[in-house]
Every structure is written in C-alpha cells, then in structure tokens.
Design an enzyme around this catalytic site. Sequence first.
Site, PDB file in Angstrom:
ATOM      1  N   ASP A 150       0.912  -1.183  -0.082  1.00  0.00           N
ATOM      2  CA  ASP A 150      -0.012  -0.091   0.047  1.00  0.00           C
ATOM      3  C   ASP A 150       0.826   1.145   0.047  1.00  0.00           C
ATOM      4  O   ASP A 150       1.948   1.074   0.443  1.00  0.00           O
ATOM      5  CB  ASP A 150      -0.912   0.122   1.217  1.00  0.00           C
ATOM      6  CG  ASP A 150      -0.161  -0.021   2.400  1.00  0.00           C
ATOM      7  OD1 ASP A 150       0.828  -0.457   2.744  1.00  0.00           O
ATOM      8  OD2 ASP A 150      -0.588   0.757   3.572  1.00  0.00           O
ATOM      9  N   GLU A 176      -0.020  -0.881   5.980  1.00  0.00           N
ATOM     10  CA  GLU A 176       0.981  -0.312   6.722  1.00  0.00           C
ATOM     11  C   GLU A 176       0.880   1.304   6.953  1.00  0.00           C
ATOM     12  O   GLU A 176       1.100   1.733   8.019  1.00  0.00           O
ATOM     13  CB  GLU A 176       2.486  -0.698   6.156  1.00  0.00           C
ATOM     14  CG  GLU A 176       3.590  -0.543   6.915  1.00  0.00           C
ATOM     15  CD  GLU A 176       4.154   1.001   7.227  1.00  0.00           C
ATOM     16  OE1 GLU A 176       4.795   1.523   8.126  1.00  0.00           O
ATOM     17  OE2 GLU A 176       3.802   1.969   6.310  1.00  0.00           O
TER      18      GLU A 176
HETATM   19  N1  BES Z   1       8.571   3.571   5.470  1.00  0.00           N
HETATM   20  C1  BES Z   1       8.020   4.170   6.476  1.00  0.00           C
HETATM   21  C2  BES Z   1       9.005   4.347   7.619  1.00  0.00           C
HETATM   22  C3  BES Z   1      10.195   4.964   7.670  1.00  0.00           C
HETATM   23  C4  BES Z   1      10.553   5.740   6.613  1.00  0.00           C
HETATM   24  C5  BES Z   1      11.119   4.440   8.710  1.00  0.00           C
HETATM   25  C6  BES Z   1      11.952   6.229   6.812  1.00  0.00           C
HETATM   26  C7  BES Z   1      12.367   5.017   8.519  1.00  0.00           C
HETATM   27  C8  BES Z   1      12.816   5.905   7.609  1.00  0.00           C
HETATM   28  C9  BES Z   1       6.567   3.912   6.690  1.00  0.00           C
HETATM   29  O1  BES Z   1       5.820   3.308   5.331  1.00  0.00           O
HETATM   30  C10 BES Z   1       5.888   4.693   7.233  1.00  0.00           C
HETATM   31  O2  BES Z   1       5.544   5.920   6.556  1.00  0.00           O
HETATM   32  N2  BES Z   1       5.251   4.460   8.602  1.00  0.00           N
HETATM   33  C11 BES Z   1       4.581   5.881   9.127  1.00  0.00           C
HETATM   34  C12 BES Z   1       3.801   5.069  10.223  1.00  0.00           C
HETATM   35  C13 BES Z   1       2.581   4.375  10.277  1.00  0.00           C
HETATM   36  C14 BES Z   1       1.888   4.137  11.394  1.00  0.00           C
HETATM   37  C15 BES Z   1       1.848   5.354   9.660  1.00  0.00           C
HETATM   38  C16 BES Z   1       5.259   6.993   9.807  1.00  0.00           C
HETATM   39  O3  BES Z   1       6.439   6.751   9.983  1.00  0.00           O
HETATM   40  O4  BES Z   1       4.611   7.988   9.689  1.00  0.00           O
HETATM   41 MN    MN Z   2       7.182   1.900   4.195  1.00  0.00          MN
HETATM   42 MN    MN Z   3       5.276   5.510   4.375  1.00  0.00          MN
END
Ligand code: BES
Ligand code: MN
Ligand code: MN
Length: 455
Positions: A86, A150
């Site tokens: 996604d 995710e």
């Molecule tokens: N891949 C990201 C997380 C990420 C990005 C980790 C860059 C380290 C470096 C992930 O898809 C993401 O965006 N996670 C969200 C959290 C989620 C609960 C919506 C975030 O970090 O905002």
């Molecule tokens: Mn991600």
């Molecule tokens: Mn992300």
Amino acid sequence: MSAVSYIEENKDRFLNELLELLKIPSVSADKKFAGDVRKAAEYLKSQFEKLDTHVEICETAGYPIVYAEHIKDPNLPTVLVYGHYDVQPADPYELWDSPPFEPVIKNEKIYARGSADDKGQMYMHVKAYEALIKTDSLPCNVKFMIEGEEEVGSENLEVFVKGNREKLAADVILISDTAMISNETPSINVGLKGLSYLEVEVVGPNRDLHSGVYGGAVANPINILCQMIASLQDEKGRITIPGFYDKVEELSDEYRAKMAEAPFDLEAFKKDLDIDDVKGEEGYTTIERTGIRPTLDVNGIWGGYIGEGAKTVLPSKANAKISMRLVPDQTSDEITKLFEEHFKSIAPKSVKVKVTPHHGGEPAVTPTDSIGYKAAVKAMEKSWGVEPIPTREGGSIPIVALFKEELGLDSILMGFGLNEDAIHSPNESYGLFNYYRGIETISHFYQFFTDMSKS
Ligand code: BES
Ligand code: MN
Ligand code: MN
C-alpha cells in the site's frame, strides 16, 4: 550463472515489472482506491505464481496479506521478508511534475508514489528471490509477508501475526522500508520511533459568531487552540507534557560520540529543504533530534473561514491532528494518556476540549550483535565495498516491535532509500542504482545469513 549476472541480464524486465506495480494506485487510506489496493495484492500473487512459488492471498478484516513461501529443507534457516504494497495518498496532485501513478524515469530515478515507500524496496526482495531460485543458489528457506495496511497502522496484520505464529516461524525478519545515509555511505537502520497520534477539537460558542459583535468577549477556539499548541513546547524545544520524558532512554556519551562519527552535512540538509536554519531540542544535534529524541508535531490544523476574500467570523470550533514520535522506553498508550490529561488540563473554562486517539506504535531498536545484523553488514560490504554504519531514524514501522513481542524475532532493517526520495511527498522517487544494487545486496544476505547460522 551467478545471481548477480542473472540480475544484470534481467534488469529491464525487473524494472518494467516494478513500473506495472507502481501504476496501481493502492492508497490504503482512501476507500475510493479499495479495488486498486486489492489489484496490487493480486499482481504480487501472479508474480510469485510465475516463479512456481506457493502463494496465498490471506484475507483480513481489511486489505489482504500476500503470503508466499519456499521451504527448501526444514533444517535450514528461514528468512521472513516483510514489506508493504500500500502507499500514501498522492495529494496534492498539482504539486507533482508528472502524474503519481504514471511512473516516469528521469535523472536515473523512478518518479511515482510508492517508488521508494515501499513498492520499489519491497519488490527488490521478490526479484532477489527470483535471481536465487533461477540460478539454483537459494541457500535457505524464505517466507514473504507483504501487507496492504502499513500506511494506516497495520491493525489487521497484528491480528494475522498473533493467529499465525507457527506459519510465520523463522530465524530472522528482513525488511527494506528505511533509508541509508547516502549511496556513498551505506547504513543499516537500528532504531525506529514509536508513534502516538491524536486529533483534538476545541469548541467555543454554539455557533459561528460575528467577530466584531462578539470578538474580545467570547473565547475564539482557533486563538485558544494555537495558544494551547504553542505551550506544548518550551523555548528550549522541550515538550512540556508532565511525565513525557520520564521513561526516555538517555544514551551514553560514548553512544552519542559514535553516532556523531557518521557523516552528516548540515549545510546540504538545509539546502535540500530551502531553510536558513534548523530547529529542535536544545543540546542535541540534528541527527540526534531525528534519531534518538522524542518529538511533537502538528500535522494539520483547521477551522473558521478559509475561502476567498475576508469573512469576519469568530468560529465555533477548531481542530488539529498531532503526532508524537517516541523513543525507547516510552509507550504509545502511556504517552497518549499523558497528552490527553495535559491537553484537557490547560484548556481555559471558556472552551470544551475533545481528544480522539488514532493508531499508535511502539519504538524498536535492533541489536547489532545478532547473526542477522552481521549478515546484513557483510552483504552490504560485499556490494558496496565499504562497511555500513548503524543509524537510527525518525520514521515508524509499528509492526516491528510486535514481531519481536509475538514471534520473538529481530527485524533487520536493510533499507536502500535516501532522504531525497521524498517519501510521502509530491514527486516521490527511487534511484535505479538503489533498485539494482539493493536486489544484489539482498541476494548476498541469504548466503551470509545461512553460512553464519551454520557456524
Ligand atoms: N517506511 C516508512 C517508515 C520509515 C521511513 C522508517 C523512513 C524509517 C525511515 C513507513 O511506511 C511509514 O511511513 N510509517 C508511518 C507510520 C504509520 C503508522 C503510518 C510513519 O512513520 O509515519
Ligand atoms: Mn514504508
Ligand atoms: Mn510510509
């Protein structure tokens, strides 16, 4: 033929398959795209089928999980690959130089929503697996668990993991969904932040009022909300919620000195963002602020009149979405509770305040003395020619802490993105170099991990 030669010979097809996946607007946050999110899952399934690999679409209360496995010999180690198909919403569309779901290659980069987060990085694993299978050089067992929620909190994946401990049994989890320092300085992520996310509403009078007739005599919810938000951080950039820092792990001077050895160009950082200065908690460097210190940010704020021209109005309501990024040993539920109590306590009697918590997640730190981490170091060293540096980042992948809790497994966060990829932003991109080099590195990981597990 070696896996590396196979990757080289098939690189155009490997790219075209990713471009097809990027054309599917699998935005999990927006119901309008529900059919497309499923299409992305089906596309992945069909790619595993082409490799004669056992694959299942596992239904959940939300979007399905694509599960695939290749069990060579139950006595061999097993790598569980996690990724997500996604993507974040592409809005605002008008800020994109080319349409977000019509991938284009420009300056050696793929421009499309999800190119780096996480379709490009996740699909590298499917292709590394193909290269190993087709060259008869897969040394261990592999399981894939690729989810479609995710970006909206992985709630149904949590249920799936809890209900399928046996099926998911493995020796290590391998994930590419983070960034490296640069293509010259590869790094491996060893720290993700937790998350506490809330929505607040401040309600004043029972209707919008004339701002002259009532202004100055009745509380303006927007004025009040701004004051309340401003008070959440002091002049030193510290968060003022009582108890907020109580459980924050204080890192040793040695650890911080080690962190400071990683190359970081503050001038380039500022230039990339067109800012004249950085801002954050006093006494910490930029890398520490993003990597090891908890933070608080307003993600959105609205209320009153925002149409054309001027309308003199004292609005009845104001709203904001607020996120806090957490570090060990803060917990999402506890911080959410502290926020809620504090925010209500600072509200003047002239308004009513409502706080609604959204999804959250716990921080995660990966040890660097495990076989999995050491195998990742070897794999990167082999394809880059330099040893990767451990880094902590400000992003969150809440399911990583749950993997540890439910499956007892560490996640190796061998990501190949760069900050300049602009994930979640308009014009997200992913370097072709990173795509191909990543596929190669992943293929090396399996061999090192298997060899090191034996000895
Ligand atoms: N891949 C990201 C997380 C990420 C990005 C980790 C860059 C380290 C470096 C992930 O898809 C993401 O965006 N996670 C969200 C959290 C989620 C609960 C919506 C975030 O970090 O905002
Ligand atoms: Mn991600
Ligand atoms: Mn992300």
